[in-house]
Design an enzyme around this catalytic site. Sequence first.
Site, PDB file in Angstrom:
ATOM      1  N   ASP A 265      -4.039   3.321  14.336  1.00 54.44           N
ATOM      2  CA  ASP A 265      -3.181   3.836  13.272  1.00 54.44           C
ATOM      3  C   ASP A 265      -3.700   5.206  12.870  1.00 54.44           C
ATOM      4  O   ASP A 265      -4.540   5.789  13.561  1.00 54.44           O
ATOM      5  CB  ASP A 265      -3.105   2.865  12.091  1.00 54.44           C
ATOM      6  CG  ASP A 265      -4.439   2.701  11.366  1.00 54.44           C
ATOM      7  OD1 ASP A 265      -5.425   3.376  11.715  1.00 54.44           O
ATOM      8  OD2 ASP A 265      -4.485   1.885  10.423  1.00 54.44           O
TER       9      ASP A 265
ATOM     10  N   ARG B  10       0.846  -1.199   0.000  1.00 57.95           N
ATOM     11  CA  ARG B  10       0.000   0.000   0.000  1.00 57.95           C
ATOM     12  C   ARG B  10       0.881   1.248   0.000  1.00 57.95           C
ATOM     13  O   ARG B  10       1.523   1.561   1.001  1.00 57.95           O
ATOM     14  CB  ARG B  10      -0.934   0.027   1.211  1.00 57.95           C
ATOM     15  CG  ARG B  10      -1.778   1.310   1.263  1.00 57.95           C
ATOM     16  CD  ARG B  10      -2.998   1.197   2.160  1.00 57.95           C
ATOM     17  NE  ARG B  10      -2.676   1.135   3.574  1.00 57.95           N
ATOM     18  CZ  ARG B  10      -3.592   1.230   4.547  1.00 57.95           C
ATOM     19  NH1 ARG B  10      -4.871   1.393   4.238  1.00 57.95           N
ATOM     20  NH2 ARG B  10      -3.228   1.131   5.805  1.00 57.95           N
TER      21      ARG B  10
END
Length: 540
Positions: A442, A161
């Site tokens: 996160d 990613r």
Amino acid sequence: MVKGLKIHSQAAQKAQSELFTEDALKFLAALHRTFEPTRQSLLVAREEAQRRYDSGVTLDFASETAHVRAEPSWHCAPPAPGLEDRRVEITGPTDRKMVINALNSGAKTFMADFEDSSSPTFSNMVTGQINLRDAIRRQIDFEVNGKKYKLSEKPATLIVRPRGWHLDETRVTIDNAPISASIFDFALYFYHNVHELVKRGLGPYFYLPKMEHYLEARLWNDIFNFSQSYVGMSHGTIRATVLIETLPAAFQMEEILFELRTHSSGLNCGRWDYIFSFIKKRRADRRAVLPDRKDVTMTVGFMDSYVRLLIQTCHRRKVAAMGGMSAQIPIKDDAKANEIAMDKVRADKLREVTAGHDGTWIAHPLINQIARTVFDEHMLGPNQYHVLREEVKVSAADLLNTKVPGQITDQGVRDNVSTSLAYTAAWIGGNGCIPLNYLMEDAATAEITRIQLWQWVKYQSRLDSGQTITVEYIDRLIKELTPGIKKIAPGIKDEHLKIAVDYLKGQIRKTWPSEFLTSDLMPYLALADGVEGQWQRASL
């Protein structure tokens, strides 16, 4: 060195010397010069769209692409080698130990993350590239303090990613302008590994984050075609799964798949960023005020609608409809609490597989067996493309439904303040993924805490006790909770915590919230990496 290209940081010199070969930098420069103008125009289009939403224009399915949604005959590419069965995908940052443990976890795939679970220090970004290069070539084994870390014979399939379109990579400039962080991450991984991956019977696979329009997917597709031609590789070698994690993208799932159809591996429910985007895009709408973060579950109206539409859309076009991340992580020191947390994971994965998802995400290797058991029991084949969900009828009103049971509580506000401060301070210190109160936080989850605090102050929301949420109330909580942050998040430095405090106080006072905390705080990382302020688009 490539003319017009400058590297402004001395961090991780050994990794830089291996990564920044002349040919790789020529490729990077070619991508930047070809596609950066388009990226900039698309970012301007995002700002224009937000102004329309603020003025009261309601999000809806695009009329100009109705023919794409109506046409039943087009399908996306068949599953690529290694992506036929994706029932459990583990995610995490790209440090060497994490890469080995994730690839060995037993999950079908590993999403190596340069985005929300990584703090983009230059060292993290370039050493992460080296770690992935070594993993692909089975040269990543190492030993530390007498403990050996060794890659298994059959590791998970690797998916990468890159960072989102909104972020610059300010440590590298071309023609006196910072390059796109998305292009930087993609280009270096693709260029150094595409031939080796194909030789091993796989390919360069990606997860694409935070897109807000099908034209942003078209840009990625153009980059894929350019890159495959550049290295002499067949078009379609690259495959990409798109995270549907912004509210505008939920209205354009078909169009996004259509733009990427020869390179598509499906869509993913990026649930935490989606909640963040739901609030942010509707920032001018007081009807979109949500209760405590814990109450905004996958079963509430707007989240359930988005999930059902995603599964229907993907299976109609013959690609994977991937589920999202449960935030729970194992609790080692409390068996009863751990059982409760793992029961929540089981319930979440059962909801996903029975809804028709083709796989799910986990953040910890010990959760693999739980997720795997649920999917093995209920998904006998490699996927559920046959579950067409033809009965699903999702309207624009369903996607915008703000009826969410729950209240705003003092504890909910406190949790948001603590999480925002701890994560922001950790991120500035180079750590993009931290456990807090047995949840893995996160950038996406931290963004929810930030924007909820802003929203509650903006609209003078009331606690269940009747107290109004004001700037002064949040300031008092910040003052009260700050001394304990280092206890719940060890390793945070005082100077980073001070920045986090000042940042949060500034955010709750803004007329409109910042687009991304990562964009706001990137200059701190760049300065720490030795980059002069003139290359920063944002100011501190």
